[in-house]
Each structure stands twice: as C-alpha cells, then as structure tokens.
Design a protein around this motif. Structure first.
Motif, short mmCIF file in Angstrom:
data_model
loop_
_atom_site.label_atom_id
_atom_site.label_comp_id
_atom_site.label_asym_id
_atom_site.label_seq_id
_atom_site.Cartn_x
_atom_site.Cartn_y
_atom_site.Cartn_z
N THR A 113 0.82 -1.22 0.00
CA THR A 113 0.00 0.00 0.00
C THR A 113 0.84 1.26 0.00
O THR A 113 0.33 2.35 -0.25
CB THR A 113 -0.95 0.02 1.21
N ASP A 124 0.66 3.56 -3.25
CA ASP A 124 -0.49 4.36 -3.69
C ASP A 124 -0.02 5.66 -4.32
O ASP A 124 0.86 6.35 -3.79
CB ASP A 124 -1.41 4.68 -2.51
N ARG A 165 -4.51 9.09 -4.22
CA ARG A 165 -5.24 7.84 -4.51
C ARG A 165 -5.05 6.85 -3.37
O ARG A 165 -4.97 5.66 -3.58
CB ARG A 165 -4.74 7.24 -5.82
N ARG A 166 -5.04 7.35 -2.13
CA ARG A 166 -4.81 6.47 -0.98
C ARG A 166 -5.92 5.44 -0.89
O ARG A 166 -7.12 5.76 -0.97
CB ARG A 166 -4.74 7.29 0.30
N ALA A 218 -5.94 2.78 -3.03
CA ALA A 218 -6.11 2.13 -4.33
C ALA A 218 -5.52 0.72 -4.34
O ALA A 218 -6.15 -0.21 -4.85
CB ALA A 218 -5.47 2.98 -5.43
N VAL A 219 -4.32 0.54 -3.79
CA VAL A 219 -3.71 -0.79 -3.79
C VAL A 219 -4.54 -1.75 -2.92
O VAL A 219 -4.75 -2.91 -3.28
CB VAL A 219 -2.25 -0.72 -3.31
N ASN A 220 -5.04 -1.27 -1.80
CA ASN A 220 -5.86 -2.11 -0.94
C ASN A 220 -7.13 -2.55 -1.66
O ASN A 220 -7.49 -3.74 -1.65
CB ASN A 220 -6.22 -1.35 0.34
N GLY A 276 -6.99 3.87 3.09
CA GLY A 276 -7.50 5.11 2.56
C GLY A 276 -8.47 5.77 3.51
O GLY A 276 -8.70 5.30 4.64
N SER A 335 -11.09 9.43 -0.05
CA SER A 335 -10.19 8.93 -1.10
C SER A 335 -10.71 7.65 -1.73
O SER A 335 -10.63 7.46 -2.94
CB SER A 335 -8.78 8.73 -0.55
N LEU A 351 -12.08 6.73 -5.92
CA LEU A 351 -11.28 5.86 -6.78
C LEU A 351 -12.07 5.39 -7.99
O LEU A 351 -13.24 4.99 -7.87
CB LEU A 351 -10.78 4.65 -5.99
N ASP A 391 -7.97 4.07 -11.78
CA ASP A 391 -7.06 4.08 -10.64
C ASP A 391 -6.68 2.66 -10.23
O ASP A 391 -5.53 2.39 -9.86
CB ASP A 391 -7.70 4.79 -9.45
N ALA A 408 -3.03 0.97 -10.18
CA ALA A 408 -2.50 0.37 -8.95
C ALA A 408 -2.03 -1.06 -9.21
O ALA A 408 -1.00 -1.51 -8.67
CB ALA A 408 -3.56 0.38 -7.86
#
Length: 437
Positions: free
Chosen positions: A56, A59, A63-64, A66-68, A180, A184, A188, A192, A196
């Motif tokens: 994470t 990110d 875009r906090r 996004a990976v999660n 996030g 945020s 998404l 995004d 990610a």
C-alpha cells in the motif's frame, strides 16, 4: 467432495510434527524468476506464497487506498469469469487463494491439490494477470472497505494506531491509513485500480516460495506460466523516512471506559549487526508469555491490564521499537509511568543472566514449532526473502540467539533504549495524565 478432500489434507498437514531440517532449494526459472522450494511428496498438496514488495506504500498521490481496494478485487472476477463464476471455479477445484495488501507488500497465497494443480494455477494466473474490476464488484467491495473505515473511526485501537503513525510519519505512506479515507476510497475509479495493479504487481519486486508435492523443473515451468506476463517493473518505492518523534504523551479524547495506550521510540534495522541482541532484549522487556518485565510489573504485580507487549518493528523504509496495552482510565497514568520506569531500568542496568537464559530457552524452543505444515513453511520462507535472509538462516538462527551475552544486551540497551524519547499515544479519557504534545 473435492473441497472436503482439501480440508482433510489441510487437517493432516496441521497434525504433522515440526520438521527439524528444511531442505531449501533456490531455483531460477528460464524466464528469470527466482524462488525457494522445499519438496515434500508425502501428501499431494502444494503451498505457494508470492510477495510483491511495496504494498500500500505504492499508492499514487491522492489515490490512498487504491492498492488495498485493487487487491481485494483480484478474486472478484478475472478473464472471462465474473465474480460468481470465479468463486464457483475456485470451489470446484478445491483451491484456496488469499490476497492481502499490507504496508510493505501485496501477499498472494495459494493452496492446491496436485491433481488439480494445473487448472487451479491457471485460474490464479487469470486473477493476477487479467482482473476484471467489473463495476458491480468494485462498488460492492468499495462498500465493504468504506464500512471498515467507518468502523475504525470508532475503534480506540485503530484510532491509536492511526494517530501515532500520523504523528511519527506525517504525509509519508506510513503516516496515512493504508485502507484510505472515506473521501479517497469513494473517489477511486476503475482507471485508478488498473494503475494500482500495474504499479504493485510487477516482477521486479516479486519473492516466491513453494512447499509441497512438486519438483524443481515442474515449479520452474509453472512459475513462468503463472507470472511471466506480469509487468517487468512497477512503481518506484517510497523514500526512506527516519523515525524522529520526540518523547511525550499525546491524549486523544474518546468516550470509553478503558484507555488504549500505544508507545514507541526509534528502532533498529533488520540487518544491524546488533539485531539479535536487541531481539532477545525485546523479548525480556515485553515479549510473549508471562515472563517479560512489562507483564510482570504491569499485569502480574498490579493487575493494571490483561496484556502488554513490546517488540522491534523494522519496516522497509523506517524502524520502530513499539508496544501497546490498555487499562481503565483511572489507572492510565500509573501504567504509563510503569512503562517509562521499565524503559529507564533497562537502559541503565541491562538484563540479568537468569533473564537472558530464560529468553533464550523460550526463543530457541519455540522456533522449530513454527515449521508445522507446508503452508506455514512457505510463509516463513517468503518472509525470510523479504528480510534479505539466506536459506541457511533456519539452521543458524538459534545459534545466533544463543551467542548473545549479557554484555551484548547491556551495550545495545545503552545505545538503543531511549526513555526520554519514548512517546505515548493514549486514546480514552485518562485521569491524571497530562498531555505534553
């Protein structure tokens, strides 16, 4: 029926005795991927662990989360299958896939039977290479993430962790919520998530371990087919950030009968020459069980808490020595004072020979018990790779612990333990505890 068979195999694996010797083979595939393999052909089962370094922390700005969210969607439809079809296919093959986004890595775990291995890993390949990010699945999983964020906003443990990281690390990814924020995550887009995916799941940050019923040649071909189509390179890693938070007490007002207390100071890098001495020292101060100093002073003698612990926490881009506990508001100040006292005592006096021998016995005796099944071994091996360790670590680890002397710990404690810069975050309404920050 197949699912029942898999559960039976997993039960048998859990019952196997801990292995005294683990024969690890390092392999390189024709496509250039590296992996660690432990062959175990007694049961027709394979445990595969993948770790993509970065997690994470990758990110993109603004875009906090996004990976999660992307990681949570990997099993929600892939290739030609929507979420329901993918779930049915996984169940039919008796496969088990788990996808987790963590602060420094994205973790992928697979458990498959030998008879279905090719089909099951082809299904996993679709999830990794061609996730669909269908609108319906995105909105459903987004709602679950938002519900979790909302729940955390009322959870004192989550509030303590979030508040502490914000103070310690500011705008660095370590200082902001990995899941996030409500704002945020709500913002998404599918684009995004695609970005990610390309940033986080790339071959240049991949670590692999496999344990079970497979040969080196079989694994090499399998891995190239499974992972060869991933991007060669992902997003750059975040910058290092030194832990520089000064000592003091921060109180976060929260209406609860118990105060949650989190405390930390600067830590130590995993590859510091003194790491093992610090590791044993941390066990004596606040490790598991009832023999640590903090448990003895805070719980056993005074009954202030159910549990308290402290441990070294080396991350990829920073380090902490941290711990936590909770107690009734009326005794929070007393608890903080006791932790501070034990921190000062350790810095000034080190540890006794008896404490050291007890910690060594616990740490060396517990270590072999971790190797109690294919899945757990695979998880340990990939963790070793992330830590930059070599395969012989399993054989030498206990020797390194046994080599630690009281003088080593006294020297390390004098240099590392920093009572004046031990910072406390207290979430609750602690009585008689004045904030200094």
């Amino acid at each position: 029926m197949i699912r029942t068979l898999l559960l039976l195999w997993l039960t048998l694996l859990a019952a196997l005795p801990a292995r005294a010797e683990i024969d690890i083979r390092e392999i390189t595939t024709p496509g250039g991927l590296s992996a660690w393999l432990v062959e175990e052909h007694s049961i027709p089962f394979l445990a595969l662990e993948l770790r993509f370094r970065g997690g994470t922390s990758l990110d993109a700005p603004g875009r906090r989360g996004a990976v999660n969210l992307m990681t949570a969607l990997l099993e929600e439809g892939a290739g030609g299958m929507d979420a329901q079809e993918f779930s049915v296919a996984t169940e039919t093959l008796a496969a088990e896939f788990r996808f987790r986004a963590e602060g420094d890595s994205v973790a992928v775990s697979a458990r498959v039977l030998t008879e279905n291995r090719a089909e099951a890993l082809a299904l996993l390949r679709e999830a990794l290479i061609a996730p669909r990010f269908d609108a319906e699945a995105v909105e459903r999983v987004r709602a679950q993430v938002l519900a979790g964020i909302d729940s955390d906003s009322r959870d004192p443990d989550a509030i303590a962790s979030r508040s502490f990281r914000a103070l310690a690390f500011g705008e660095h990814p370590y200082g902001t919520p990995a899941d996030g924020t409500l704002e945020s995550v709500a913002a998404l887009t599918r684009e995004d998530l695609i970005a990610a995916h390309a940033s986080a799941l790339a071959r240049d940050r991949l670590h692999i371990s496999a344990v079970g019923d497979i040969t080196a040649d079989e694994l090499a071909g399998l891995l190239d087919e499974l992972l060869g189509a991933l991007p060669a390179e992902g997003a750059p890693m975040p910058e290092r950030i030194d832990y520089t938070l000064k000592g003091g007490v921060t109180v976060v007002d929260f209406d609860t009968p118990q105060s949650v207390i989190l405390f930390a100071q600067r830590g130590m890098k995993r590859h510091d020459p003194d790491f093992f001495a610090a590791y044993v020292m941390a066990q004596i101060l606040g490790g598991g069980g009832f023999s640590s100093r903090l448990m003895e002073e805070v719980r056993e003698k005074r009954g202030l808490t159910y549990g308290i612990g402290a441990y070294l926490y080396p991350m990829d881009h920073s380090e902490m020595f941290t711990g936590s506990t909770s107690t009734v508001n009326a005794r929070a100040a007393e608890t903080v004072a006791l932790v501070q006292e034990e921190w000062r005592r350790l810095a000034a006096e080190g540890v006794t020979a008896e404490e050291l021998e007890r910690a060594k016995t616990y740490l060396t005796g517990a270590y072999p018990l971790r190797f109690d099944g294919n899945a757990r071994i695979a998880n340990i091996l990939v963790g070793m790779q992330l830590d930059g360790l070599t395969p012989d670590y399993i054989r030498t680890r206990n020797d390194r612990i046994n080599a630690v002397t009281p003088e080593d710990i006294r020297r390390v404690a004098a240099g590392l333990i920093d009572p004046d810069n031990l910072h406390f975050i207290v979430v609750g309404r602690p009585e008689g505890l004045e904030p200094t920050h």
